[in-house]
Design a protein around this motif. Structure first.
Motif, PDB file in Angstrom:
ATOM      1  N   ALA A  68       0.829  -1.206   0.000  1.00  0.00           N
ATOM      2  CA  ALA A  68       0.000   0.000   0.000  1.00  0.00           C
ATOM      3  C   ALA A  68       0.864   1.257   0.000  1.00  0.00           C
ATOM      4  O   ALA A  68       0.561   2.239  -0.690  1.00  0.00           O
ATOM      5  N   GLU A  69       1.955   1.226   0.763  1.00  0.00           N
ATOM      6  CA  GLU A  69       2.873   2.362   0.777  1.00  0.00           C
ATOM      7  C   GLU A  69       3.550   2.531  -0.573  1.00  0.00           C
ATOM      8  O   GLU A  69       3.714   3.645  -1.075  1.00  0.00           O
ATOM      9  N   LEU A  70       3.965   1.403  -1.180  1.00  0.00           N
ATOM     10  CA  LEU A  70       4.597   1.467  -2.490  1.00  0.00           C
ATOM     11  C   LEU A  70       3.612   1.990  -3.536  1.00  0.00           C
ATOM     12  O   LEU A  70       3.974   2.826  -4.379  1.00  0.00           O
ATOM     13  N   ASP A  71       2.376   1.514  -3.482  1.00  0.00           N
ATOM     14  CA  ASP A  71       1.364   2.009  -4.420  1.00  0.00           C
ATOM     15  C   ASP A  71       1.112   3.500  -4.220  1.00  0.00           C
ATOM     16  O   ASP A  71       0.894   4.238  -5.194  1.00  0.00           O
ATOM     17  N   ARG A  72       1.154   3.925  -2.971  1.00  0.00           N
ATOM     18  CA  ARG A  72       0.949   5.351  -2.692  1.00  0.00           C
ATOM     19  C   ARG A  72       2.104   6.175  -3.251  1.00  0.00           C
ATOM     20  O   ARG A  72       1.896   7.252  -3.827  1.00  0.00           O
ATOM     21  N   GLN A  73       3.337   5.657  -3.108  1.00  0.00           N
ATOM     22  CA  GLN A  73       4.490   6.358  -3.662  1.00  0.00           C
ATOM     23  C   GLN A  73       4.417   6.422  -5.182  1.00  0.00           C
ATOM     24  O   GLN A  73       4.675   7.465  -5.786  1.00  0.00           O
ATOM     25  N   TRP A 368       3.722   3.773   7.405  1.00  0.00           N
ATOM     26  CA  TRP A 368       2.916   3.166   6.341  1.00  0.00           C
ATOM     27  C   TRP A 368       1.446   3.156   6.735  1.00  0.00           C
ATOM     28  O   TRP A 368       1.111   3.188   7.925  1.00  0.00           O
ATOM     29  N   PRO A 369       0.551   3.057   5.767  1.00  0.00           N
ATOM     30  CA  PRO A 369      -0.854   2.785   6.106  1.00  0.00           C
ATOM     31  C   PRO A 369      -0.990   1.334   6.558  1.00  0.00           C
ATOM     32  O   PRO A 369      -0.438   0.423   5.934  1.00  0.00           O
ATOM     33  N   ALA A 370      -1.674   1.123   7.666  1.00  0.00           N
ATOM     34  CA  ALA A 370      -1.854  -0.242   8.190  1.00  0.00           C
ATOM     35  C   ALA A 370      -2.972  -0.936   7.436  1.00  0.00           C
ATOM     36  O   ALA A 370      -4.103  -0.448   7.412  1.00  0.00           O
ATOM     37  N   VAL A 371      -2.643  -2.063   6.819  1.00  0.00           N
ATOM     38  CA  VAL A 371      -3.617  -2.808   6.016  1.00  0.00           C
ATOM     39  C   VAL A 371      -3.586  -4.268   6.448  1.00  0.00           C
ATOM     40  O   VAL A 371      -2.539  -4.918   6.373  1.00  0.00           O
ATOM     41  N   VAL A 372      -4.732  -4.776   6.898  1.00  0.00           N
ATOM     42  CA  VAL A 372      -4.893  -6.204   7.200  1.00  0.00           C
ATOM     43  C   VAL A 372      -6.069  -6.699   6.360  1.00  0.00           C
ATOM     44  O   VAL A 372      -7.218  -6.377   6.665  1.00  0.00           O
ATOM     45  N   PRO A 373      -5.818  -7.437   5.280  1.00  0.00           N
ATOM     46  CA  PRO A 373      -6.917  -7.890   4.420  1.00  0.00           C
ATOM     47  C   PRO A 373      -7.941  -8.701   5.201  1.00  0.00           C
ATOM     48  O   PRO A 373      -7.585  -9.527   6.041  1.00  0.00           O
TER      49      PRO A 373
END
Length: 411
Positions: A68-73, A368-373
Motif C-alpha cells: 500500500a505504501e509502495l502504491d501510494r508512492q 505506512w498505512p496499516a492494512v490487514v486484508p
C-alpha cells in the motif's frame, strides 16, 4: 393381565427421545466445561494455535501495508518517468556520450511532457573541509543540474531551496540526502569544498525514490559548473516524463532520438520498474513466510490433538458416568469435538488480534498505512476451526467408543 402389563417399564416416547438431544447452547456449555476445568493446558494449546495465526496475519498484514505504501508512492511519483544514459559501445568498449542536442531533441517528442538532465562533472569530489585528503571523497558525485530537475524526478526538499536562475550561476549547491548525511550537513547555510572552490549549500533533498542516484550527489547549476569546474556541458542522464498512455511508445524511440548516430549505445530504463520488481520480490518472500506460518499453525493443531487425547484418557470416569446416565455415543462425540473447536476458535481469534496489533505497530513505526486484508482474518479463523475439527475428530471418536463399564473400571 391388563394390570400386569401396566406395571412394567414404560416405553420411551418420541417426545422424550427428542428432549434428550443436546441443543446448541448445551453443546457450548458442555464443551466449555472441559476447558474451564483445565485452564493452563487449554491456554497453552490455544497459544500454539494463536502463534501460527498471528504469524500468518502479521506476514500478510505487513506485506499488504508495504504494498500500500509502495502504491501510494507510485501514485504520487508516477510510473511515467524514463531515463536515458550513455551505454557502452560494442565496437570500442568505451562509454558513449550524449550529444549536446539530446535534451532538446527528446523534448520534441509529442507525448513527452517534461525533460531535464544532469551531467557528471568528472574528477571532482565534495569535502566538508579543504583539509580532508582527496582520497576520502565518500563516493559522492558532483553533477550539473537543470532547473526543472526537481519537478521532473518528483523530488522534494528537506531543507532550504532549489536552484534558480540566480543561484545556478554562482557557487551554490543542493545536496542529496545521503551526501548531506555523509558530510554532516543537516540543512542549508553552510559551505562545502568542491573542486578547489567553496560552494554554499542552499538546499538538502529528501530521498528520491525514482532517482536514487541523486541521493549521493551534489547538484550545482549548469552555468556554475562550466564557470567554476570546467564542465564540458554534456548531459549524462536525461530524465523524461511522458503521457501515461504513450510511455512504452516513447521508450521505443527514446534512444534513437537522443543519439540518432548511435542509438545502440544509449540505455533507456524505467525507474518505477525497479520498485515493481521489488514488490514482486516481496511477494515471493511473503509466500515463504506464509509457509512458515502454516507450519506453526500445523504444530498448534498437533498440540490441540494431543490435549484432546490426554483429556479423553483423564476423563474416562466422567465419560463412563455420562454413558451410564444415558448419554449416547453421538453426544459424547459432540462434546469432545466442541471442546476442540472452542479451543481452536480461542487460539484463532487471539492470533488474529495479536497479528493485527503487530501489523499496526510495525506499519505505524514505518509511517505506512496499516492494512490487514479481511480475507486473511476470516481465513485465519476458518483455518483454525478446520484444524480444530481435524485434531478433535479422533479423540472424540475414541471417547464415544468407550463403554460405560470399561470407562468406570479404568478408575
Amino acid at each position: 393381565m391388563r394390570s400386569l402389563r401396566s406395571s412394567g417399564p414404560a416405553e420411551p416416547s418420541a417426545k422424550s427421545l427428542r428432549a434428550a438431544r443436546m441443543r446448541p447452547g448445551d453443546v457450548l456449555r458442555v464443551g466449555a466445561t472441559g476447558l474451564r476445568t483445565r485452564p493452563l493446558r487449554a491456554w497453552l494449546s490455544a497459544l500454539g494455535i494463536a502463534i501460527g495465526i498471528a504469524a500468518m496475519i502479521a506476514v500478510v498484514g505487513i506485506s499488504s501495508s508495504s504494498r500500500a505504501e509502495l502504491d501510494r508512492q507510485l501514485a504520487a511519483l508516477g510510473t511515467n518517468l524514463l531515463t536515458v544514459t550513455p551505454g557502452t559501445s560494442m565496437m570500442s568498449g568505451e562509454v558513449g556520450v550524449l550529444p549536446y542536442e539530446a535534451v532538446s531533441m527528446i523534448g520534441r517528442i509529442a507525448p513527452v511532457t517534461q525533460v531535464a538532465a544532469t551531467g557528471v562533472v568528472p574528477d571532482v569530489s565534495v569535502y566538508r573541509s579543504d583539509r580532508i585528503p582527496e582520497g576520502q571523497s565518500g563516493g559522492m558525485t558532483v553533477c550539473a543540474a537543470e532547473l526543472n530537475l526537481l519537478d521532473t524526478v518528483g523530488a522534494a526538499l528537506a531543507d532550504g531551496v532549489w536552484l534558480n536562475e540566480a543561484t545556478s550561476q554562482y557557487p551554490a549547491v543542493v545536496l542529496g540526502s545521503s551526501a548531506a548525511e555523509q558530510l554532516g550537513v543537516t540543512g542549508a547555510g553552510v559551505d562545502v569544498y568542491i573542486g578547489g572552490q567553496w560552494f554554499s549549500v542552499v538546499g538538502v533533498l529528501e530521498p528520491v525514490a525514482l532517482a536514487p542516484e541523486l541521493n549521493l550527489t551534489a547538484l550545482i547549476g549548469w552555468e556554475s559548473a562550466a564557470a567554476y569546474l570546467a564542465f564540458d556541458g554534456h548531459a549524462t542522464t536525461v530524465y523524461t516524463r511522458a503521457e501515461d498512455a504513450y510511455v512504452l511508445d516513447v521508450a521505443n524511440v527514446l534512444a534513437a532520438t537522443a543519439d540518432p548516430s548511435a542509438p545502440d549505445e544509449m540505455s533507456v530504463s524505467r525507474p518505477s520498474d525497479a520498485l515493481e520488481a521489488q514488490q514482486a520480490v516481496d511477494s515471493a518472500f511473503t509466500g515463504m513466510l506464509l509457509g512458515l506460518g502454516a507450519v506453526a499453525l500445523l504444530v498448534g493443531g498437533v498440540g490441540v490433538a494431543n490435549t484432546m487425547v490426554i483429556s479423553v484418557l483423564e476423563r474416562r470416569s466422567e465419560i463412563g458416568l455420562r454413558r451410564s446416565l444415558g448419554a449416547t455415543r453421538g453426544q459424547v462425540r459432540v462434546q469432545f469435538l466442541a471442546e476442540s473447536l472452542l479451543l481452536s476458535a480461542l487460539g484463532g481469534l487471539g492470533g488474529v488480534l495479536i497479528g493485527t496489533m503487530v501489523t499496526v505497530g510495525y506499519a505505524s513505526s514505518q509511517g505506512w498505512p496499516a492494512v490487514v486484508p479481511y480475507w486473511a482474518s476470516v481465513g485465519g479463523v476458518g483455518a483454525t476451526l478446520f484444524i480444530g475439527a481435524v485434531a478433535g475428530l479422533y479423540p472424540a471418536i475414541r471417547a464415544s467408543r468407550l463403554s460405560p463399564t470399561e470407562a468406570l473400571a479404568a478408575q
